[in-house]
Scaffold this motif. Structure first.
Motif, mmCIF file in Angstrom:
data_model
loop_
_atom_site.group_PDB
_atom_site.id
_atom_site.type_symbol
_atom_site.label_atom_id
_atom_site.label_comp_id
_atom_site.label_asym_id
_atom_site.label_seq_id
_atom_site.Cartn_x
_atom_site.Cartn_y
_atom_site.Cartn_z
ATOM 1 N N SER A 146 3.805 5.944 6.977
ATOM 2 C CA SER A 146 5.044 6.437 6.396
ATOM 3 C C SER A 146 5.808 7.229 7.461
ATOM 4 O O SER A 146 5.202 7.867 8.332
ATOM 5 C CB SER A 146 4.689 7.335 5.214
ATOM 6 O OG SER A 146 5.805 8.092 4.857
ATOM 7 N N LEU A 249 7.060 6.513 0.243
ATOM 8 C CA LEU A 249 6.962 5.749 -1.009
ATOM 9 C C LEU A 249 6.031 6.461 -1.969
ATOM 10 O O LEU A 249 5.020 7.029 -1.546
ATOM 11 C CB LEU A 249 6.361 4.363 -0.728
ATOM 12 C CG LEU A 249 7.113 3.428 0.218
ATOM 13 C CD1 LEU A 249 6.268 2.195 0.509
ATOM 14 C CD2 LEU A 249 8.434 3.000 -0.405
ATOM 15 N N ASN A 250 6.347 6.406 -3.261
ATOM 16 C CA ASN A 250 5.375 6.928 -4.222
ATOM 17 C C ASN A 250 4.304 5.862 -4.469
ATOM 18 O O ASN A 250 4.426 4.720 -4.003
ATOM 19 C CB ASN A 250 6.047 7.380 -5.521
ATOM 20 C CG ASN A 250 6.736 6.224 -6.228
ATOM 21 O OD1 ASN A 250 6.332 5.069 -6.102
ATOM 22 N ND2 ASN A 250 7.782 6.535 -6.978
ATOM 23 N N GLN A 252 3.387 4.060 -6.945
ATOM 24 C CA GLN A 252 3.818 2.838 -7.636
ATOM 25 C C GLN A 252 4.554 1.889 -6.674
ATOM 26 O O GLN A 252 4.246 0.703 -6.597
ATOM 27 C CB GLN A 252 4.726 3.254 -8.818
ATOM 28 C CG GLN A 252 5.406 2.127 -9.539
ATOM 29 C CD GLN A 252 4.393 1.213 -10.245
ATOM 30 O OE1 GLN A 252 3.265 1.628 -10.521
ATOM 31 N NE2 GLN A 252 4.793 -0.028 -10.480
ATOM 32 N N SER A 253 5.517 2.453 -5.897
ATOM 33 C CA SER A 253 6.276 1.586 -4.980
ATOM 34 C C SER A 253 5.382 1.040 -3.874
ATOM 35 O O SER A 253 5.584 -0.077 -3.395
ATOM 36 C CB SER A 253 7.429 2.327 -4.305
ATOM 37 O OG SER A 253 7.961 3.286 -5.122
ATOM 38 N N LEU A 254 4.414 1.853 -3.441
ATOM 39 C CA LEU A 254 3.508 1.381 -2.393
ATOM 40 C C LEU A 254 2.673 0.210 -2.908
ATOM 41 O O LEU A 254 2.522 -0.813 -2.226
ATOM 42 C CB LEU A 254 2.595 2.528 -1.935
ATOM 43 C CG LEU A 254 1.543 2.140 -0.903
ATOM 44 C CD1 LEU A 254 2.183 1.760 0.429
ATOM 45 C CD2 LEU A 254 0.534 3.267 -0.684
ATOM 46 N N LYS A 255 2.169 0.334 -4.127
ATOM 47 C CA LYS A 255 1.346 -0.744 -4.702
ATOM 48 C C LYS A 255 2.170 -2.020 -4.850
ATOM 49 O O LYS A 255 1.686 -3.117 -4.573
ATOM 50 C CB LYS A 255 0.779 -0.319 -6.066
ATOM 51 C CG LYS A 255 -0.373 0.648 -5.862
ATOM 52 C CD LYS A 255 -1.170 0.864 -7.124
ATOM 53 C CE LYS A 255 -2.438 1.655 -6.790
ATOM 54 N NZ LYS A 255 -2.808 2.596 -7.849
ATOM 55 N N GLU A 256 3.426 -1.855 -5.277
ATOM 56 C CA GLU A 256 4.313 -3.015 -5.424
ATOM 57 C C GLU A 256 4.556 -3.683 -4.072
ATOM 58 O O GLU A 256 4.505 -4.899 -3.943
ATOM 59 C CB GLU A 256 5.658 -2.527 -5.955
ATOM 60 C CG GLU A 256 6.132 -3.220 -7.194
ATOM 61 C CD GLU A 256 7.289 -2.455 -7.788
ATOM 62 O OE1 GLU A 256 8.397 -2.505 -7.212
ATOM 63 O OE2 GLU A 256 7.077 -1.775 -8.814
ATOM 64 N N LEU A 257 4.808 -2.829 -3.053
ATOM 65 C CA LEU A 257 5.052 -3.354 -1.714
ATOM 66 C C LEU A 257 3.830 -4.144 -1.226
ATOM 67 O O LEU A 257 3.959 -5.270 -0.729
ATOM 68 C CB LEU A 257 5.362 -2.204 -0.743
ATOM 69 C CG LEU A 257 5.479 -2.606 0.724
ATOM 70 C CD1 LEU A 257 6.709 -3.495 0.959
ATOM 71 C CD2 LEU A 257 5.554 -1.391 1.645
ATOM 72 N N ASN A 260 3.552 -7.440 -2.991
ATOM 73 C CA ASN A 260 4.528 -8.418 -2.496
ATOM 74 C C ASN A 260 4.170 -8.925 -1.099
ATOM 75 O O ASN A 260 4.309 -10.115 -0.808
ATOM 76 C CB ASN A 260 5.934 -7.806 -2.468
ATOM 77 C CG ASN A 260 6.544 -7.744 -3.861
ATOM 78 O OD1 ASN A 260 6.238 -8.577 -4.707
ATOM 79 N ND2 ASN A 260 7.380 -6.753 -4.103
#
Ligand code: PML
Length: 269
Positions: A146, A249-250, A252-257, A260
């Motif tokens: 990060s 990133l929080n 949730q966004s990290l897991k989504e990233l 993907n």
């Protein structure tokens, strides 16, 4: 940018010896080209068997139909010239040896981080950390750092060597041909540009990469400005790796990233 309505098969190869990674590659094949699966499968197996990292004691080949839509995007622009001069910086950097090449690389990363308000001291720290990770080698995927300086790929995972593998990706045949025709580039360039284009599309600020192949010393920095191909980014015989720099990133966004990066299918043209 379009979501492709066509259906595809994914072919994935992974080879190792005594659990040590030797090589991996994948292809996406249109369903109507199902008769090509055999040929592509054999290319992948032959790649596994002819890798300078060694002879595998394990090869896995997975063929599966993809249910998700594929995102088709153009590759990021390739910034490279045969004179080995690093461009876009105020100074010219001759990529004639590791020191010069790394200075060029630092400049590229620093300029990008500064656009995100990162101060000089933190820039230095981020770049040093990135080089430490890739120079140590041995990771199966990319580290995620990060811009605040924390290491995110291990935040929710105890396996320090795991990293994030960018998967479900292929290059369009025209792009493969375009790169093959240009004798400045290699087969590795094709896969690297595809990976870099996907990660930048998913919002990664910058990628730093050297090959884990000991004889391949060309690496790159990728940002939304382009794929900056860098000769002599390491010495012959040295190991390598990948680092992705991301904005804060929080969870949730990290897991989504990560989901993907690993699973969202992309075709790069
Ligand atoms: C290139 O532009 O020639 C590719 C450089 C990175 C290769 C990374 C790898 O294949 O391990």
């Amino acid at each position: 940018k379009e979501e492709d309505e066509q259906e595809y098969y994914s072919l994935k190869m992974r080879a190792s010896n005594e659990k040590k990674h030797i090589s991996g590659a994948e292809r996406l094949l249109k369903v109507e080209k199902v008769e090509n699966i055999e040929e592509v499968a054999s290319e992948l197996v032959s790649r596994a068997l002819n890798h300078e990292n060694g002879i595998p004691d394990f090869i896995s080949l997975k063929v599966e139909k993809i249910n998700q839509k594929i995102k088709k995007i153009p590759h990021i622009p390739i910034v490279y010239n045969k004179d080995n001069i690093g461009i876009i910086c105020e100074k010219n950097y001759e990529m004639s040896n590791k020191t010069n090449s790394r200075n060029y690389c630092r400049e590229l990363l620093k300029n990008k981080f500064k656009e995100f308000g990162v101060n000089d001291v933190l820039c230095e720290f981020l770049i040093k950390l990135g080089f430490e990770i890739i120079d140590e080698g041995g990771m199966r995927g990319a580290a995620i750092i990060s811009l605040d300086g924390s290491r995110l790929d291990i935040a929710f995972n105890d396996d320090v060597d795991k990293g994030v593998r960018v998967k479900n990706i292929d290059t369009d045949d025209n792009l493969k041909e375009k790169i093959r025709k240009n004798d400045l580039y290699t087969e590795r360039t094709i896969d690297a540009i595809a990976i870099a284009s996907k990660v930048i599309d998913l919002g990664i600020v910058a990628e730093l990469c050297t090959s884990d192949n000991p004889s391949y010393t060309t690496g790159y920095v990728a940002t939304e400005d382009g794929y900056f191909r860098i000769k002599n980014l390491k010495e012959l015989g040295e190991t390598g790796g990948r680092v992705f720099y991301v904005t804060n990133l929080n969870e949730q966004s990290l897991k989504e990233l990560i989901d993907n990066l690993e699973n969202k299918p992309y075709l790069i043209y």
